[in-house]
Scaffold this motif. Structure first.
Motif, PDB file in Angstrom:
ATOM      1  N   LYS A 137      -1.480   5.317  -8.530  1.00 54.41           N
ATOM      2  CA  LYS A 137      -1.604   4.715  -9.866  1.00 54.41           C
ATOM      3  C   LYS A 137      -0.883   3.373 -10.003  1.00 54.41           C
ATOM      4  O   LYS A 137      -1.351   2.480 -10.722  1.00 54.41           O
ATOM      5  N   TYR A 138       0.265   3.214  -9.321  1.00 52.48           N
ATOM      6  CA  TYR A 138       1.108   2.037  -9.565  1.00 52.48           C
ATOM      7  C   TYR A 138       1.179   1.124  -8.347  1.00 52.48           C
ATOM      8  O   TYR A 138       0.966   1.555  -7.203  1.00 52.48           O
ATOM      9  N   GLU A 139       1.466  -0.136  -8.625  1.00 52.90           N
ATOM     10  CA  GLU A 139       1.652  -1.130  -7.562  1.00 52.90           C
ATOM     11  C   GLU A 139       2.813  -0.674  -6.681  1.00 52.90           C
ATOM     12  O   GLU A 139       3.879  -0.331  -7.168  1.00 52.90           O
ATOM     13  N   LYS A 140       2.617  -0.678  -5.370  1.00 53.74           N
ATOM     14  CA  LYS A 140       3.493   0.067  -4.469  1.00 53.74           C
ATOM     15  C   LYS A 140       4.860  -0.560  -4.264  1.00 53.74           C
ATOM     16  O   LYS A 140       5.874   0.141  -4.200  1.00 53.74           O
ATOM     17  N   SER A 141       4.950  -1.876  -4.162  1.00 55.86           N
ATOM     18  CA  SER A 141       6.268  -2.492  -3.935  1.00 55.86           C
ATOM     19  C   SER A 141       7.178  -2.289  -5.141  1.00 55.86           C
ATOM     20  O   SER A 141       8.384  -2.046  -4.991  1.00 55.86           O
ATOM     21  N   LEU A 142       6.613  -2.361  -6.340  1.00 52.41           N
ATOM     22  CA  LEU A 142       7.401  -2.120  -7.555  1.00 52.41           C
ATOM     23  C   LEU A 142       7.848  -0.665  -7.618  1.00 52.41           C
ATOM     24  O   LEU A 142       9.003  -0.376  -7.960  1.00 52.41           O
ATOM     25  N   LEU A 143       6.952   0.247  -7.281  1.00 52.16           N
ATOM     26  CA  LEU A 143       7.292   1.669  -7.306  1.00 52.16           C
ATOM     27  C   LEU A 143       8.414   1.968  -6.306  1.00 52.16           C
ATOM     28  O   LEU A 143       9.344   2.719  -6.621  1.00 52.16           O
ATOM     29  N   ILE A 144       8.350   1.382  -5.121  1.00 46.62           N
ATOM     30  CA  ILE A 144       9.386   1.601  -4.114  1.00 46.62           C
ATOM     31  C   ILE A 144      10.730   1.095  -4.596  1.00 46.62           C
ATOM     32  O   ILE A 144      11.759   1.775  -4.458  1.00 46.62           O
TER      33      ILE A 144
ATOM     34  N   PRO B 215       4.864   9.706  -0.123  1.00 47.24           N
ATOM     35  CA  PRO B 215       3.454   9.302  -0.189  1.00 47.24           C
ATOM     36  C   PRO B 215       3.243   7.797  -0.302  1.00 47.24           C
ATOM     37  O   PRO B 215       2.308   7.256   0.290  1.00 47.24           O
ATOM     38  N   VAL B 216       4.118   7.112  -1.038  1.00 45.92           N
ATOM     39  CA  VAL B 216       3.905   5.670  -1.227  1.00 45.92           C
ATOM     40  C   VAL B 216       4.122   4.901   0.067  1.00 45.92           C
ATOM     41  O   VAL B 216       3.451   3.901   0.341  1.00 45.92           O
ATOM     42  N   LYS B 217       5.040   5.390   0.914  1.00 43.07           N
ATOM     43  CA  LYS B 217       5.280   4.664   2.171  1.00 43.07           C
ATOM     44  C   LYS B 217       4.077   4.780   3.104  1.00 43.07           C
ATOM     45  O   LYS B 217       3.739   3.829   3.809  1.00 43.07           O
ATOM     46  N   TYR B 218       3.418   5.946   3.098  1.00 41.40           N
ATOM     47  CA  TYR B 218       2.260   6.110   3.976  1.00 41.40           C
ATOM     48  C   TYR B 218       1.013   5.443   3.409  1.00 41.40           C
ATOM     49  O   TYR B 218       0.142   5.010   4.162  1.00 41.40           O
ATOM     50  N   SER B 219       0.896   5.367   2.098  1.00 42.40           N
ATOM     51  CA  SER B 219      -0.263   4.703   1.507  1.00 42.40           C
ATOM     52  C   SER B 219      -0.127   3.181   1.557  1.00 42.40           C
ATOM     53  O   SER B 219      -1.135   2.466   1.471  1.00 42.40           O
TER      54      SER B 219
END
Length: 268
Positions: free
Chosen positions: A92-99, A141-145
């Protein structure tokens, strides 16, 4: 892609191509963020395990045995509970911001860990271990996606290999450093508190350098029904036999690893 005919040369070619990814800004900040996160998880977890087993004077040996197992279970439990939600957030969210938000949460948790060590509060320390597991479960999950978005198709296997290589080096260093730091006479827990906070801050700073990676499904509605999401994910994994057996194999590997690592301090 061209591969040399000689097998040794082929392996060397793949290895050098994978190492070369560390020079890429689209990969290096993420690699360092993952490395520091895995290091900090194991630094805190193993430091706490050693503290329970050897350093704390407030508990008996029998209580120590129980607490060490409870601590290990509470660190793993969030992966079972929150992975399905974490996967939805990664879509759902932009990945660098989520991380970077997840790494900011790690800093807050480590600040409270320092307070818990100062107060010698065993319940607070173990509760914070659950929170550390929770933030790691959100990060998984976000690191693999992220990797398929920042790497080309011929870089993806090498990139995954580098991430796993860095992760296991970080785990090894965290396990060793957790013992050495916590074992420092009188001031071990103070130095451990400082170390985990430094690692958390460093991980946050590297996460800020990760290039933006767009959301895959920005309009996705998050489903917080954990049992339903678990069943849905399980059936989805079973659609491909190779994927399902890979998941089972990896799960067994981690189960055996965490079992041995958890029991070693009290066994020693």
């Amino acid at each position: 892609m061209f591969f040399p005919l000689n097998y040794a040369e082929q392996l060397r070619f793949i290895f050098m191509k994978s190492i070369h990814l560390l020079s890429k800004k689209r990969f290096l900040p993420f690699f360092l963020t993952q490395f520091l996160g895995a290091l900090n998880d194991n630094l805190y977890k193993n430091g706490l395990t050693v503290f329970i087993a050897f350093q704390s004077v407030a508990i008996t040996q029998a209580e120590s045995n129980s607490l060490v197992n409870i601590a290990a279970g509470l660190f793993i439990l969030p992966f079972f509970l929150f992975s399905t939600i974490a996967g939805q957030l990664a879509d759902k969210y932009e990945k660098s911001l989520l991380i970077s938000r997840i790494k900011l949460l790690e800093i807050i948790i480590m600040l409270f860990a320092g307070l818990a060590f100062y107060l010698q509060s065993m319940s607070m320390l173990i509760g914070l271990l659950f929170l550390m597991g929770s933030q790691s479960a959100l990060f998984g999950p976000v690191k693999y996606s992220l990797l398929p978005q920042v790497l080309t198709s011929d870089e993806l296997i090498g990139g995954n290999a580098m991430v796993e290589f860095g992760t296991f080096i970080a785990i090894l260093l965290g396990l060793i450093a957790g013992v050495l730091i916590t074992s420092i006479e009188d001031t071990g827990t103070m130095w451990l508190s400082i170390a985990v906070l430094i690692m958390a801050v460093a991980g946050y700073l590297t996460s800020k350098e990760i290039p933006a990676a767009k959301a895959n499904a920005p309009d996705l509605k998050i489903d917080f029904n954990l049992p339903r999401q678990f069943v849905k994910s399980f059936h989805h994994a079973r659609e491909k036999v190779s994927v399902f057996y890979s998941i089972m194999g990896i799960s067994w590997f981690w189960f055996i690893g965490i079992t041995y690592v958890t029991q070693l301090p009290n066994f020693v």
